[in-house]
Design a protein around this motif. Sequence first.
Motif, PDB file in Angstrom:
ATOM      1  N   TRP A  10       4.130  -4.527   2.814  1.00  0.00           N
ATOM      2  CA  TRP A  10       4.841  -3.256   2.761  1.00  0.00           C
ATOM      3  C   TRP A  10       3.880  -2.084   2.720  1.00  0.00           C
ATOM      4  CZ3 TRP A  10       6.471  -7.504   0.071  1.00  0.00           C
ATOM      5  CH2 TRP A  10       7.753  -7.972   0.388  1.00  0.00           C
ATOM      6  N   MET A  11       4.261  -1.034   3.414  1.00  0.00           N
ATOM      7  CA  MET A  11       3.604   0.260   3.314  1.00  0.00           C
ATOM      8  C   MET A  11       4.725   1.265   3.069  1.00  0.00           C
ATOM      9  SD  MET A  11       1.065   2.253   5.938  1.00  0.00           S
ATOM     10  CE  MET A  11      -0.270   1.101   5.604  1.00  0.00           C
ATOM     11  N   VAL A  12       4.563   2.039   1.995  1.00  0.00           N
ATOM     12  CA  VAL A  12       5.614   2.959   1.582  1.00  0.00           C
ATOM     13  C   VAL A  12       4.996   4.327   1.338  1.00  0.00           C
ATOM     14  CG1 VAL A  12       7.431   3.376  -0.133  1.00  0.00           C
ATOM     15  CG2 VAL A  12       6.788   1.028   0.441  1.00  0.00           C
TER      16      VAL A  12
ATOM     17  N   ILE B 253       7.457   2.287   5.662  1.00  0.00           N
ATOM     18  CA  ILE B 253       6.875   2.514   6.982  1.00  0.00           C
ATOM     19  C   ILE B 253       6.962   1.209   7.775  1.00  0.00           C
ATOM     20  CG2 ILE B 253       4.798   3.211   8.243  1.00  0.00           C
ATOM     21  CD1 ILE B 253       5.922   5.404   6.343  1.00  0.00           C
ATOM     22  N   PRO B 254       7.612   1.215   8.938  1.00  0.00           N
ATOM     23  CA  PRO B 254       7.653  -0.006   9.756  1.00  0.00           C
ATOM     24  C   PRO B 254       6.255  -0.358  10.247  1.00  0.00           C
ATOM     25  CG  PRO B 254       9.137   1.699  10.632  1.00  0.00           C
ATOM     26  CD  PRO B 254       8.336   2.313   9.537  1.00  0.00           C
TER      27      PRO B 254
ATOM     28  N   GLN C  48       3.120   4.419  -8.637  1.00  0.00           N
ATOM     29  CA  GLN C  48       3.701   3.632  -9.725  1.00  0.00           C
ATOM     30  C   GLN C  48       5.181   3.353  -9.469  1.00  0.00           C
ATOM     31  OE1 GLN C  48       3.403   5.941 -13.358  1.00  0.00           O
ATOM     32  NE2 GLN C  48       5.605   6.135 -13.459  1.00  0.00           N
ATOM     33  N   GLN C  49       5.894   4.333  -8.994  1.00  0.00           N
ATOM     34  CA  GLN C  49       7.332   4.168  -8.750  1.00  0.00           C
ATOM     35  C   GLN C  49       7.593   3.175  -7.615  1.00  0.00           C
ATOM     36  OE1 GLN C  49       9.483   7.821  -8.144  1.00  0.00           O
ATOM     37  NE2 GLN C  49      11.178   6.774  -7.142  1.00  0.00           N
ATOM     38  N   GLU C  50       6.874   3.303  -6.521  1.00  0.00           N
ATOM     39  CA  GLU C  50       7.113   2.449  -5.367  1.00  0.00           C
ATOM     40  C   GLU C  50       6.687   1.005  -5.645  1.00  0.00           C
ATOM     41  OE1 GLU C  50       8.986   3.596  -3.117  1.00  0.00           O
ATOM     42  OE2 GLU C  50       8.798   5.703  -3.681  1.00  0.00           O
ATOM     43  N   ILE C  51       5.592   0.820  -6.352  1.00  0.00           N
ATOM     44  CA  ILE C  51       5.110  -0.524  -6.687  1.00  0.00           C
ATOM     45  C   ILE C  51       6.102  -1.231  -7.599  1.00  0.00           C
ATOM     46  CG2 ILE C  51       3.312  -1.820  -7.916  1.00  0.00           C
ATOM     47  CD1 ILE C  51       1.344   0.432  -6.893  1.00  0.00           C
ATOM     48  N   THR C  52       6.535  -0.571  -8.651  1.00  0.00           N
ATOM     49  CA  THR C  52       7.450  -1.223  -9.589  1.00  0.00           C
ATOM     50  C   THR C  52       8.829  -1.444  -8.975  1.00  0.00           C
ATOM     51  OG1 THR C  52       7.962   0.915 -10.628  1.00  0.00           O
ATOM     52  CG2 THR C  52       6.234  -0.422 -11.654  1.00  0.00           C
ATOM     53  N   GLN C  53       9.266  -0.534  -8.135  1.00  0.00           N
ATOM     54  CA  GLN C  53      10.561  -0.701  -7.483  1.00  0.00           C
ATOM     55  C   GLN C  53      10.536  -1.900  -6.528  1.00  0.00           C
ATOM     56  OE1 GLN C  53      12.000   2.846  -5.565  1.00  0.00           O
ATOM     57  NE2 GLN C  53      13.766   1.812  -4.699  1.00  0.00           N
ATOM     58  N   LEU C  54       9.476  -2.017  -5.731  1.00  0.00           N
ATOM     59  CA  LEU C  54       9.363  -3.152  -4.826  1.00  0.00           C
ATOM     60  C   LEU C  54       9.271  -4.464  -5.607  1.00  0.00           C
ATOM     61  CD1 LEU C  54       9.033  -4.118  -1.833  1.00  0.00           C
ATOM     62  CD2 LEU C  54       6.585  -4.153  -2.335  1.00  0.00           C
TER      63      LEU C  54
ATOM     64  N   HIS D 297       0.876  -1.166   0.000  1.00  0.00           N
ATOM     65  CA  HIS D 297       0.000   0.000   0.000  1.00  0.00           C
ATOM     66  C   HIS D 297       0.910   1.212   0.000  1.00  0.00           C
ATOM     67  CE1 HIS D 297      -3.203   2.782   0.712  1.00  0.00           C
ATOM     68  NE2 HIS D 297      -2.659   3.189   1.845  1.00  0.00           N
ATOM     69  N   VAL D 298       0.724   2.080  -0.981  1.00  0.00           N
ATOM     70  CA  VAL D 298       1.549   3.282  -1.084  1.00  0.00           C
ATOM     71  C   VAL D 298       0.753   4.461  -0.552  1.00  0.00           C
ATOM     72  CG1 VAL D 298       2.869   4.783  -2.605  1.00  0.00           C
ATOM     73  CG2 VAL D 298       2.749   2.329  -3.088  1.00  0.00           C
ATOM     74  N   LEU D 299       1.332   5.106   0.448  1.00  0.00           N
ATOM     75  CA  LEU D 299       0.709   6.283   1.037  1.00  0.00           C
ATOM     76  C   LEU D 299       1.003   7.482   0.154  1.00  0.00           C
ATOM     77  CD1 LEU D 299       1.837   5.769   4.715  1.00  0.00           C
ATOM     78  CD2 LEU D 299      -0.478   5.490   3.837  1.00  0.00           C
TER      79      LEU D 299
END
Length: 147
Positions: free
Chosen positions: A88-90, A55-56, A95-101, A39-41
């Motif tokens: 994961w929560m970032v 995010i921990p 789009q950037q965080e999903i593809t990077q993960l 989930h990307v914040l």
Amino acid sequence: MNHYQNILLAIDFSDYGHYVAQRAKQLVDQFSAHLHIIHVLDNIPMPDTPYGLVIPLDEDSSYDLLEAEKNKLKQISDQLDIAPTRRWMVWGEPQQEITQLATQQHIDLIVVGSHGRHGLAVLMGSTAKGVLYHADCDVLAIHLKEH
């Protein structure tokens, strides 16, 4: 065709999230794959926090909005039986965080919801479209029809 081994569910907590999650779960069961979730914040203010910050999930914060988001992710992850090490929560641009993960975790398939909007929304871009164009793996965009 190789079977998918690692499937990443990109979830946004919309009203359609349950439908997208169930479709991802069906694929996990079909391929005996591991399900990961992100989930990307990008919709709550995170003061003095750089993009790309993971995010921990196992630490409490004094930020009520963040804790509410973490609780939603935990609830969905528990329902789907996703191991804590694959959650994961970032904070960042989806789009950037999903593809990077996906690259970092050797994901074979990303599952994301798509509203299939037209007009200005297409010109501005969407998360599903951005993930589709930038991912190094397969992407399944679940078409969400508004009723």
